[in-house]
Design a protein around this motif. Structure first.
Motif, PDB file in Angstrom:
ATOM      1  N   ILE A  15     -99.601 -56.473   6.125  1.00  0.00           N
ATOM      2  CA  ILE A  15     -98.501 -55.569   4.885  1.00  0.00           C
ATOM      3  C   ILE A  15     -98.247 -54.352   5.689  1.00  0.00           C
ATOM      4  O   ILE A  15     -98.901 -54.416   6.607  1.00  0.00           O
ATOM      5  CB  ILE A  15     -99.616 -54.879   3.837  1.00  0.00           C
ATOM      6  CG1 ILE A  15     -98.969 -54.470   2.820  1.00  0.00           C
ATOM      7  CG2 ILE A  15    -100.607 -54.195   3.748  1.00  0.00           C
ATOM      8  CD1 ILE A  15    -100.002 -54.244   1.414  1.00  0.00           C
ATOM      9  N   SER A  16     -97.530 -54.141   4.694  1.00  0.00           N
ATOM     10  CA  SER A  16     -95.384 -53.412   5.307  1.00  0.00           C
ATOM     11  C   SER A  16     -95.182 -53.085   4.644  1.00  0.00           C
ATOM     12  O   SER A  16     -94.844 -53.774   3.705  1.00  0.00           O
ATOM     13  CB  SER A  16     -95.518 -53.859   6.643  1.00  0.00           C
ATOM     14  OG  SER A  16     -95.800 -53.971   7.651  1.00  0.00           O
ATOM     15  N   LEU A  17     -94.776 -51.991   4.509  1.00  0.00           N
ATOM     16  CA  LEU A  17     -93.472 -51.094   3.084  1.00  0.00           C
ATOM     17  C   LEU A  17     -92.858 -50.465   4.242  1.00  0.00           C
ATOM     18  O   LEU A  17     -93.211 -49.295   5.426  1.00  0.00           O
ATOM     19  CB  LEU A  17     -94.570 -49.821   2.812  1.00  0.00           C
ATOM     20  CG  LEU A  17     -93.482 -48.603   2.041  1.00  0.00           C
ATOM     21  CD1 LEU A  17     -92.305 -50.312   0.399  1.00  0.00           C
ATOM     22  CD2 LEU A  17     -93.978 -48.515   1.101  1.00  0.00           C
ATOM     23  N   ALA A  18     -91.237 -50.715   3.692  1.00  0.00           N
ATOM     24  CA  ALA A  18     -90.390 -50.300   4.703  1.00  0.00           C
ATOM     25  C   ALA A  18     -89.348 -49.425   4.074  1.00  0.00           C
ATOM     26  O   ALA A  18     -89.192 -49.758   2.938  1.00  0.00           O
ATOM     27  CB  ALA A  18     -89.318 -51.069   5.770  1.00  0.00           C
ATOM     28  N   ILE A  19     -89.001 -48.141   4.332  1.00  0.00           N
ATOM     29  CA  ILE A  19     -88.568 -47.483   3.384  1.00  0.00           C
ATOM     30  C   ILE A  19     -86.993 -46.720   4.701  1.00  0.00           C
ATOM     31  O   ILE A  19     -87.352 -46.048   5.662  1.00  0.00           O
ATOM     32  CB  ILE A  19     -88.923 -46.426   3.087  1.00  0.00           C
ATOM     33  CG1 ILE A  19     -89.952 -46.066   2.450  1.00  0.00           C
ATOM     34  CG2 ILE A  19     -87.998 -44.829   2.583  1.00  0.00           C
ATOM     35  CD1 ILE A  19     -91.504 -45.093   1.949  1.00  0.00           C
ATOM     36  N   PRO A  20     -85.652 -46.754   4.476  1.00  0.00           N
ATOM     37  CA  PRO A  20     -84.942 -47.150   5.026  1.00  0.00           C
ATOM     38  C   PRO A  20     -84.189 -45.516   4.905  1.00  0.00           C
ATOM     39  O   PRO A  20     -84.328 -44.526   3.942  1.00  0.00           O
ATOM     40  CB  PRO A  20     -83.629 -47.668   4.799  1.00  0.00           C
ATOM     41  CG  PRO A  20     -84.389 -47.831   3.076  1.00  0.00           C
ATOM     42  CD  PRO A  20     -85.932 -47.089   3.182  1.00  0.00           C
ATOM     43  N   GLY A  21     -83.970 -45.261   6.436  1.00  0.00           N
ATOM     44  CA  GLY A  21     -83.393 -43.624   5.966  1.00  0.00           C
ATOM     45  C   GLY A  21     -81.803 -43.277   6.381  1.00  0.00           C
ATOM     46  O   GLY A  21     -81.457 -44.549   6.791  1.00  0.00           O
ATOM     47  N   GLU A  22     -81.686 -42.054   7.097  1.00  0.00           N
ATOM     48  CA  GLU A  22     -80.098 -42.203   7.289  1.00  0.00           C
ATOM     49  C   GLU A  22     -79.695 -42.838   8.363  1.00  0.00           C
ATOM     50  O   GLU A  22     -80.686 -42.975   9.179  1.00  0.00           O
ATOM     51  CB  GLU A  22     -79.505 -40.606   7.726  1.00  0.00           C
ATOM     52  CG  GLU A  22     -80.198 -39.631   8.490  1.00  0.00           C
ATOM     53  CD  GLU A  22     -80.473 -38.480   7.856  1.00  0.00           C
ATOM     54  OE1 GLU A  22     -79.324 -38.489   6.682  1.00  0.00           O
ATOM     55  OE2 GLU A  22     -79.776 -37.471   8.716  1.00  0.00           O
ATOM     56  N   ASP A  23     -78.340 -43.286   9.289  1.00  0.00           N
ATOM     57  CA  ASP A  23     -78.376 -43.941  10.498  1.00  0.00           C
ATOM     58  C   ASP A  23     -79.056 -44.881  11.058  1.00  0.00           C
ATOM     59  O   ASP A  23     -79.239 -45.937   9.432  1.00  0.00           O
ATOM     60  CB  ASP A  23     -78.099 -42.673  10.991  1.00  0.00           C
ATOM     61  CG  ASP A  23     -77.475 -41.749  11.446  1.00  0.00           C
ATOM     62  OD1 ASP A  23     -76.727 -41.277  10.475  1.00  0.00           O
ATOM     63  OD2 ASP A  23     -77.873 -40.199  10.749  1.00  0.00           O
ATOM     64  N   GLU A  24     -79.931 -44.934  11.414  1.00  0.00           N
ATOM     65  CA  GLU A  24     -80.345 -45.804  12.153  1.00  0.00           C
ATOM     66  C   GLU A  24     -82.139 -46.137  11.403  1.00  0.00           C
ATOM     67  O   GLU A  24     -83.211 -46.031  11.942  1.00  0.00           O
ATOM     68  CB  GLU A  24     -80.687 -45.543  13.961  1.00  0.00           C
ATOM     69  CG  GLU A  24     -78.614 -45.998  14.247  1.00  0.00           C
ATOM     70  CD  GLU A  24     -79.246 -46.349  15.733  1.00  0.00           C
ATOM     71  OE1 GLU A  24     -79.567 -45.429  16.707  1.00  0.00           O
ATOM     72  OE2 GLU A  24     -77.902 -47.066  16.528  1.00  0.00           O
ATOM     73  N   GLU A  25     -82.999 -45.079  10.781  1.00  0.00           N
ATOM     74  CA  GLU A  25     -83.663 -44.297  10.992  1.00  0.00           C
ATOM     75  C   GLU A  25     -84.336 -45.295  10.357  1.00  0.00           C
ATOM     76  O   GLU A  25     -83.629 -45.645   9.004  1.00  0.00           O
ATOM     77  CB  GLU A  25     -84.293 -42.928  10.457  1.00  0.00           C
ATOM     78  CG  GLU A  25     -83.639 -41.832  11.519  1.00  0.00           C
ATOM     79  CD  GLU A  25     -83.508 -40.419  11.174  1.00  0.00           C
ATOM     80  OE1 GLU A  25     -83.991 -40.732   9.949  1.00  0.00           O
ATOM     81  OE2 GLU A  25     -83.467 -39.529  12.116  1.00  0.00           O
TER      82      GLU A  25
END
Length: 788
Positions: free
Chosen positions: A192-202
Motif C-alpha cells: 500500500i502507498s499514499l502519495a500527496i503532491p506538493g509544489e514544484d517537483e515535490e
C-alpha cells in the motif's frame, strides 16, 4: 537547582524485558497503518491492470470500456511516465513499472486505473480488452535450464581445497538432488502507498516499505526528479519479511505518478489475490550435489550447484543466490568444496528478499548432505553433524575463505542435547517405531550458524537523529523501519540507556527520508546492529557537550560528571534530568545530533569468491519430535526445544518472540506452504483459500524456547548483542529432519529418505511408500543390514 537522591536503575533499560512500544496498539486496533490514516480531501485511488498471460506479445489494448466506467478519472501507461519506466535493482533496466509490447509473467502490471474510489478503479481495470500473441513460457527452474533460459545475473562460485583429490580419496561417493520450495510473505498488511503532491517537483509518499531511501530513489527515477523532491515516510508496517524491500517500489511509484499528474492525493492498495500474484516470493531452489566421505562420516569433498527460480527480472536474485552458497556449509567444515549458483530466468514474478535471504535454502541443502551421509552409513544424523562441525586450526575456514572465529555451536548443541534429553528420547522413538505399524515418530537436533551483515558492503551503514527538548523529553529518529519486530523499542532502549532516563521519556518518530538520508534497508537482521549504534553515536555527541557544560557550570572535572538514573551528577550534586537540560538550553548548548555508524572489518570480492562478508555469526539449535501417520502422510509436531544465541540480549522478551515466530514461519515453509503454477503459467496459490500457512494449532504441542544467556558477542556490536531477525528462521529445519527420520524408519533407517520441501502430507506419503518398497527390494536382494 534541586538535589535529589539517586535511583538504582531506569525503567526500560537495555537488557530488560520491555514490552513492544506498539504492542498494546496492535491488540486494541489503535495502531495506525496507512489505510487507517485520514485521507486528504479529494483522494483518488489507483488499481493495477495485470497481464493474463505468462509470456506474450501485446498486439492491442482497448481501454474504451475502462475509460467509460463509473468514477474513472484517468488511465496510466508507460507513455505517462516522465522519467524512466523502470524500478529495477542497480539500474538493470529489466523491471518496468508498466509492460510495453511484451509481458513476461502472468500478473505483470500493464496499466493503472485512477478513479474516485478504490472499488471503481478495481472494477474498471477488469474491463480492459487486450489482444495477445502467446509465446512459449517456462515456470519451473529445471525446465528453464533445459530450455536454455538465460541467467538473470552472473553466477557465483565458491571454491577451496582440491575437489578432485577430495573425491579421489573418499571411501564413499554419493550423488543426489533436492527441490526446495518457495514461500509467500503473507504479511497481514498488504502492499500500500499514499502519495500527496506538493509544489514544484515535490511529493510526499507514505509507503509500506522496508527501504525508504530506495523507494525515494525509485519514485524520483520514475518521475524524473531528484531525490530531494521526494519524501518517503514509514511509521510501521503490518509485517514485511523481505516482501517490502523492493516490491513496495512499484506501488509507491504508481501512486506518486498519479498524484503529480492529477494534482490530488492518490492511494493504491491491491486485493490480496493481486498482491500475491504480482509480487515476488522466496526463491525456489533445485540442488544437485555430489558428496565424498569416509566410513565414519567425515566429509572429504562437496560439489553442489544451487539453481534458483528467479522470475522474469533480476531483482535481488544475485545476492540471494550468493547467500545461499554462503550458508550451504551451515556449521560444517568441508575440506574440499566447490559451490556454484545458477540464478535462472523464468516466466514468473521476480522472486525477491525473504527472511534469511537465500541462507535458509543453502542451509537446507547442507543439512540434506548430512542426512544422506547418516542414512547411507546407518548412523544417527546428529553424530554426523558433530563429527563435521567447524573446529580449531585447519578446520575453521569457510568456502568463501572467512575464518570462523566465534564458534560456539559445540556448547549450544551440548546444552540442548542434555536439556531436551535427546539420546534417551531417540532410543525410545526407535523402540516405538519397531512396534508401531501405522504411526511412526522421528526426532532431529539441527544446528544454525548464520552470518550477519549485508553482503552489499555499502548497505552496512546507518544514520540517526536525536533531539533533546528543553523539557528533557527526547525524540529519536533513525533509518530503520518497524514491521512488528520491535526495532523501535530496542533502539529507544539504547538511547534511554545512554542518557540514563526512563524509557517513557523517549519518543520514536516515523522513519522519514526527510530526517535521515541514504538509509539502508531494514533487512539482513541488521536493524538493531546498525541503527542502535547510530542512535548511540548521536546520544554520545550530545552527552559530550552536556558533560563539558556541567563541568564548567559546577566547577568540577569532566571525569566527575556522570549520567545516573534520571539525574546528572556533577561532583556531589545530583540534578534531575529535566532541570539539567533546561539549564543547558538556557546556556545555549546544542541539544541535537546526527549519529552515524558503519560496520567495521567486512570486505568481499565476489569475482574471487573471497573475503569477510560477515561481521560475526549467530548460532542456535532446535530439537523437534514428530508423529507421522504412514497411511496418510499427515503429521504433527509433538515437541520442540530451542536454544538460541542472541549475544547479550537487548530485550529478552522481544527476542524470545522473534525466535518463536521465526521457528513457526520456517516450519511452515518446509512443511506446508506450497506455491503452485498451472500449465498456463498462472499462480493458483494466490489467496488464503489456496495457500496454507501455519495456524496456532500447528505449533509444537510442547514448545520450550531459551536464549543462551551466557553468550556475549565478541565483536563490538550494540551492547554486545547479536541479530535475531533471520537466524532462528532456520531452526524449523529440525521439523523437516524429524519427518525424514519417521519416514526412514519404514526401511530400518538404511535408505536416505530424500523428501523435498515443503514436506506436505502428499510428499511424505509418497516417500514412505518409496522407502518401504525400496527396503523390501534391498532385503530381497540380500543387501547387508545396518542398525542405527
Amino acid at each position: 537547582m534541586n538535589v535529589m537522591q539517586p535511583i538504582d536503575r531506569i525503567r526500560g533499560a537495555v537488557h530488560d524485558k520491555e514490552r513492544h512500544e506498539s504492542g498494546h496498539k496492535h491488540v486494541t486496533g489503535t495502531a495506525e497503518y496507512i489505510d487507517d490514516m485520514p485521507e486528504p480531501a479529494g483522494t483518488l485511488h489507483a488499481y493495477l491492470g495485470l497481464s493474463q498471460r505468462a509470456h506474450a506479445e501485446i498486439l492491442s489494448i482497448d481501454f474504451d470500456a475502462v475509460a467509460a466506467s463509473t468514477g474513472v478519472v484517468g488511465i496510466l501507461t508507460a507513455v505517462d511516465i516522465p522519467g524512466e519506466n523502470d524500478v529495477s535493482q542497480a539500474h538493470k533496466h529489466d523491471d518496468p513499472v508498466f509492460a510495453t509490447g511484451l509481458v513476461e509473467f502472468h500478473g505483470q502490471p500493464i496499466f493503472a486505473v485512477i478513479a474516485e474510489s478504490r472499488e471503481d478503479a478495481r472494477r474498471a481495470a477488469a474491463r480492459v480488452k487486450i489482444d495477445y500473441r502467446d509465446l512459449p513460457h517456462v515456470t519451473d527452474v529445471i525446465e528453464a535450464t533445459e530450455a536454455n533460459y538465460p541467467l538473470v545475473i552472473d553466477p557465483l562460485k565458491l571454491e577451496r581445497g582440491d575437489i578432485a583429490d577430495g573425491f579421489a580419496r573418499a571411501r564413499h561417493i554419493l550423488e543426489g538432488e533436492m527441490r526446495i520450495g518457495g514461500q509467500d510473505h503473507f504479511y497481514l498488511e498488504g502492499q500500500i502507498s499514499l502519495a500527496i503532491p506538493g509544489e514544484d517537483e515535490e511529493v510526499t509518499v507514505y509507503a509500506s516499505t522496508q527501504h525508504p531511501s530506495e523507494t525515494q530513489h525509485m519514485v524520483g527515477q520514475v518521475l524524473g526528479v531528484p531525490s530531494h523532491a521526494v519524501t518517503v515516510n514509514v511509521r510501521r508496517m503490518g509485517g514485511a519479511f523481505g516482501g517490502k524491500e523492493t516490491q513496495a517500489n512499484i506501488f509507491a511509484a504508481v501512486a506518486a505518478l498519479a498524484a503529480k499528474k492529477y494534482g490530488r492525493a492518490v492511494k493504491i492498495r491491491p486485493d490480496r489475490d493481486d498482491d500475491m500474484t504480482a509480487t515476488g516470493k522466496r526463491h525456489d531452489f533445485h540442488v544437485d550435489y555430489k558428496l565424498g566421505f569416509d566410513d565414519e562420516g567425515h566429509i572429504d569433498a562437496v560439489d553442489a550447484v544451487f539453481a534458483a527460480r528467479c522470475g522474469f527480472s533480476a531483482d535481488l536474485s544475485g545476492p540471494v543466490t550468493d547467500r545461499a552458497l554462503f550458508h550451504a556449509d551451515n556449521c560444517y567444515f568441508y575440506p574440499n568444496v566447490r559451490l556454484r549458483s545458477r540464478p535462472v530466468k523464468t516466466n514468473t514474478v521476480s522472486n525477491t528478499a525473504f527472511r534469511g535471504f537465500g541462507g535458509p535454502q543453502g542451509m537446507v541443502g547442507g543439512e540434506r548432505f548430512i542426512e544422506d551421509i547418516a542414512y547411507t552409513l546407518g548412523k544417527d544424523p546428529l553424530e554426523i553433524r558433530k563429527l563435521n562441525f567447524y573446529g580449531g586450526e585447519g578446520r575453521n575456514l569457510t568456502p568463501y575463505h572467512q575464518t570462523v572465529e566465534d564458534n560456539i555451536i559445540g556448547r549450544i548443541i551440548e546444552e540442548l542435547e542434555q536439556s531436551a534429553d535427546y539420546a534417551a528420547r531417540r532410543a525410545d522413538i526407535v523402540a516405538f517405531n519397531r512396534k508401531s505399524s501405522v504411526i511412526r515418530k522421528g526426532i532431529a537436533l539441527t544446528p544454525v550458524k548464520f552470518g550477519i551483515s549485508f553482503t552489499k558492503t555499502e548497505y552496512n551503514q546507518a544514520g540517526a537523529l536525536v533531539h533533546v527538548y528543553a523539557d528533557g523529553s527526547i525524540q529519536l529518529n533513525h533509518g530503520g523501519t518497524e514491521m512488528g519486530q520491535g526495532l523501535y523499542t530496542k533502539v529507544a532502549q539504547v538511547v534511554a540507556d545512554e542518557f540514563q532516563v526512563d524509557l517513557d521519556r523517549i519518543r520514536v518518530t516515523a522513519t522519514s527520508t526527510g530526517k535521515v538520508p541514504n538509509t539502508s534497508a531494514t533487512a539482513a537482521s541488521s536493524g538493531s546492529d546498525l541503527n542502535g549504534m547510530a542512535a548511540a553515536d548521536a546520544a554520545q555527541q550530545i552527552k559530550a557537550r552536556l558533560v563539558k557544560f556541567a563541568a564548567e557550570r559546577f566547577g568540577v572535572a569532566e571525569s566527575d560528571v556522570a549520567f545516573e538514573p534520571n539525574v546528572v551528577r556533577a561532583g556531589i550534586e545530583r540534578i534531575p534530568f529535566p532541570d539539567f537540560i533546561k539549564a543547558a538550553y538556557g546556556a545555549r548548548i546544542q541539544l541535537s545530533a546526527a549519529g552515524f555508524y558503519k560496520t567495521p572489518k567486512i570486505h568481499w570480492n565476489r569475482a574471487e569468491g573471497r573475503g569477510r562478508p560477515f561481521f560475526y555469526y549467530a548460532y542456535g539449535a532446535s530439537c523437534s519430535e514428530v508423529s507421522v501417520d504412514t497411511l496418510t502422510g499427515e503429521y504433527q509436531v509433538d515437541r520442540t526445544d530451542i536454544l538460541h544465541d542472541v549475544g547479550r540480549s537487548l530485550n529478552p522478551a522481544l527476542d524470545i518472540g522473534q525466535v518463536e515466530g521465526a521457528f513457526v514461519q520456517g516450519m511452515g515453509w518446509l512443511t506446508m506452504e506450497e506455491l503452485w503454477w498451472d500449465a498456463k503459467g498462472r499462480l493458483r496459490t494466490h489467496a488464503p483459500s489456496t495457500y496454507k500457512i501455519p495456524l496456532a494449532s500447528d505449533r509444537p504441542r510442547i514448545f520450550n524456547v531459551r536464549l543462551a544467556d551466557w553468550s556475549v558477542n565478541r565483536e563490538e556490536t550494540i551492547r554486545r548483542s547479536k541479530a535475531v531477525g533471520e537466524p532462528p528462521f532456520m531452526l524449523g529445519i529440525s521439523v523437516l529432519e524429524a519427518i525424514s527420520m519417521a519416514a526412514a524408519s519404514v526401511a530400518d533407517y538404511l535408505i536416505p529418505p530424500r523428501i523435498d520441501a515443503p514436506a506436505t502430507p502428499e510428499r511424505v506419503l509418497m516417500a514412505v511408500e518409496r522407502l518401504r518398497c525400496q527396503g523390501i527390494e534391498d532385503n530381497d536382494a540380500g543387501l547387508p543390514r545396518r542398525h542405527s
